[in-house]
Design a protein around this motif. Structure first.
Motif, short mmCIF file in Angstrom:
data_model
loop_
_atom_site.label_atom_id
_atom_site.label_comp_id
_atom_site.label_asym_id
_atom_site.label_seq_id
_atom_site.Cartn_x
_atom_site.Cartn_y
_atom_site.Cartn_z
N ARG A 195 0.83 -1.20 0.00
CA ARG A 195 0.00 0.00 0.00
C ARG A 195 0.87 1.25 0.00
O ARG A 195 1.76 1.41 0.84
CB ARG A 195 -0.91 -0.01 1.23
N SER A 196 0.63 2.17 -0.91
CA SER A 196 1.42 3.40 -1.01
C SER A 196 0.93 4.43 0.00
O SER A 196 -0.28 4.70 0.08
CB SER A 196 1.34 3.98 -2.42
N GLU A 235 2.38 8.21 2.36
CA GLU A 235 3.38 9.25 2.51
C GLU A 235 3.68 9.45 3.98
O GLU A 235 2.78 9.52 4.81
CB GLU A 235 2.89 10.57 1.90
N TYR A 294 3.77 -1.66 3.41
CA TYR A 294 3.58 -0.33 2.83
C TYR A 294 4.78 0.05 1.97
O TYR A 294 5.91 -0.39 2.22
CB TYR A 294 3.41 0.72 3.93
N ARG A 295 4.51 0.91 0.99
CA ARG A 295 5.56 1.50 0.18
C ARG A 295 5.51 3.01 0.36
O ARG A 295 4.45 3.62 0.22
CB ARG A 295 5.40 1.13 -1.29
N SER A 296 6.65 3.60 0.69
CA SER A 296 6.70 5.04 0.95
C SER A 296 8.01 5.56 0.39
O SER A 296 8.69 4.89 -0.39
CB SER A 296 6.57 5.30 2.46
N SER A 297 8.39 6.78 0.80
CA SER A 297 9.66 7.35 0.33
C SER A 297 10.26 8.22 1.42
O SER A 297 9.55 8.73 2.30
CB SER A 297 9.45 8.17 -0.95
N ASP A 347 13.27 5.09 -1.96
CA ASP A 347 12.03 4.34 -1.76
C ASP A 347 12.12 3.56 -0.45
O ASP A 347 13.21 3.14 -0.04
CB ASP A 347 11.80 3.37 -2.92
N GLU A 376 10.19 0.38 1.97
CA GLU A 376 9.22 -0.68 2.22
C GLU A 376 9.10 -0.84 3.73
O GLU A 376 10.11 -1.02 4.41
CB GLU A 376 9.64 -2.00 1.57
#
Length: 449
Positions: free
Chosen positions: A64-65, A67, A84-87, A195, A197
């Motif tokens: 899930r993306s 922020e 989750y995927r974020s940055s 990126d 995870e």
């Protein structure tokens, strides 16, 4: 006496819904493998083309993306068991939040993936910290890139522990996870964003009061590297796609800038030892790369345990992880982080990275990588947990995971899904035979006609 999350040594709950489901799933795998074999040389050529361009990191399917927030007041909530995927920006912190009870241990792993072509300094790396709502520090972890200054996936973890020896961070409520770079403005570090995870996990309390001291003695002698004929086993490109390995000698090919992931099931009471060999080349090129091969070990919560760096001058070289304590629930009480991280059973991850700078002197490869994996000791009874972990089965070694390690086919989520890519490195005909072999073994175990 084994913990409740370990009482069922067979399939995990929900993994198989009867004999017909088993036959359908395994039959589908055979069909896919047969179709792959029928395609012929084109598929093999495509596989070689993909392997020639290393994937920086394979994020979990369906991640899930989100922020991260610049302030804890706006911290993005995390749900244990969800990936989750974020940055992470080139400078500054990002924050996330967790709602926790007052009885469970919680772990948050953050994997940072610098963009291809970026640069990092020797001391640059990833920092993860956890605080409670009152600002008390619950944990702090920092993982650097190392002397080779080669950007690659690295993971750091944060935790909230419930322990009689840790009076802080025991209340139910909001907790905050903060992520930042260790040296964003250091010489040689580019300001590119990374990126991320992110995966949060919870571990239930034990039914009986747990030990408050670490084991006093364990075999800390350096074992001899395992010998034998190496078998080919192609590594994965991320934690969720890590290729299972059991005890043995395994060979793979690795290219400069590439990171390969493997998963080794280690049960309560067992002791893991790993040696990595980097093979010689025939080109006759001369030179030396410090820290050319970096081998990192992560525990089932993706917490960093130990590492070894191997220099390279074109000739054979090897290095071993430092002696590791047998897996024990009481290890968490140890003062040293390396022993403390060996705190639960499950899949321990190996991440092997070959520095980008190796290509400057010795070419693009691939280079021969050999992993000598030893798992000593018989499985012992673990703690009796008063509940289930999230995700389910995270801190146990199931029969499916043992089978996966023997066959080299990942177990995904709560299902024994066999991925064709896991056997992509051994040719389509062999892949078909392996798939049918696994089908036969599992069918016999479950009484499938």
């Amino acid at each position: 006496m084994r913990g409740r999350c370990r009482t069922a040594r067979g399939p995990r709950a929900g993994a198989w819904s009867g004999r017909s489901s088993t036959a359908v799933r395994l039959g589908a795998v055979a069909v896919v493998l047969a179709t792959t074999a029928a395609v012929g040389p084109g598929v093999a050529a495509a596989a070689e083309e993909v392997s020639a361009t290393p994937v920086p990191y394979a994020f979990a399917d369906g991640a899930r993306s989100i922020e991260g927030a610049r302030s804890t007041a706006d911290a993005t909530p995390l749900e244990p068991g969800t990936t989750y995927r974020s940055s992470l920006p080139g400078s500054g912190k990002v924050s996330y939040s967790l709602q926790l009870d007052s009885v469970s241990n919680a772990y948050v792993s953050v994997t940072a993936v610098p963009s291809p072509g970026s640069t990092v300094s020797v001391i640059d790396g990833l920092e993860v910290s956890v605080q409670d709502a009152e600002g008390n520090s619950c944990s702090f972890d920092s993982v650097p890139f190392g002397a080779a200054r080669s950007p690659h996936p690295i993971a750091a973890w944060g935790m909230r522990e419930i322990s009689p020896t840790k009076p802080l961070c025991r209340n139910a409520g909001a907790y905050y996870v903060t992520v930042e770079r260790a040296d964003p403005e250091g010489e040689g570090s580019s300001p590119d964003p990374w990126d991320l995870e992110i995966l949060a996990m919870t571990e239930p309390r034990t039914e009986r009061a747990a030990a408050t001291g670490a084991p006093e003695a364990w075999n800390s002698a350096t074992p001899q590297p395992l010998q034998g004929t190496a078998e080919r086993r192609r590594g994965g490109a991320g934690f969720t796609g890590a290729t299972p390995l059991d005890e043995g000698v395994w060979r793979d090919g690795i290219r400069p800038g590439q990171t390969l992931f493997y998963a080794v099931p280690v049960d309560w009471g067992q002791q893991l030892a790993v040696t990595a060999d980097l093979g010689s080349i025939e080109s006759g090129a001369t030179g030396y790369t410090s820290g050319a091969l970096d081998l990192d070990l992560y525990n089932p919560a993706r917490g960093h345990v130990a590492e070894v760096n191997v220099g390279y001058d074109g000739d054979q070289n090897s290095g071993s992880l430092p002696p590791l304590a047998p897996v024990d629930h009481a290890n968490r009480n140890a003062a040293g982080g390396q022993v403390s991280a060996m705190r639960f059973a499950g899949s321990y991850y190996l991440a092997a990275h070959l520095a980008e700078s190796v290509a400057d002197t010795f070419g693009e490869g691939p280079f021969n990588l050999t992993l000598r994996v030893r798992v000593s000791g018989e499985p012992e009874g673990g703690p009796v947990y008063a509940g289930e972990s999230v995700p389910r089965g995270a801190f146990e070694v199931s029969d499916q995971e043992r089978e996966a390690a023997a066959e080299g086919v990942p177990v995904t989520g709560d299902d024994t899904a066999m991925r064709v890519v896991a056997v992509g490195g051994i040719g389509t005909g062999s892949a078909l035979l392996v798939g049918l072999g696994v089908w036969t073994v599992l069918a016999r175990r479950r009484g499938v006609a």
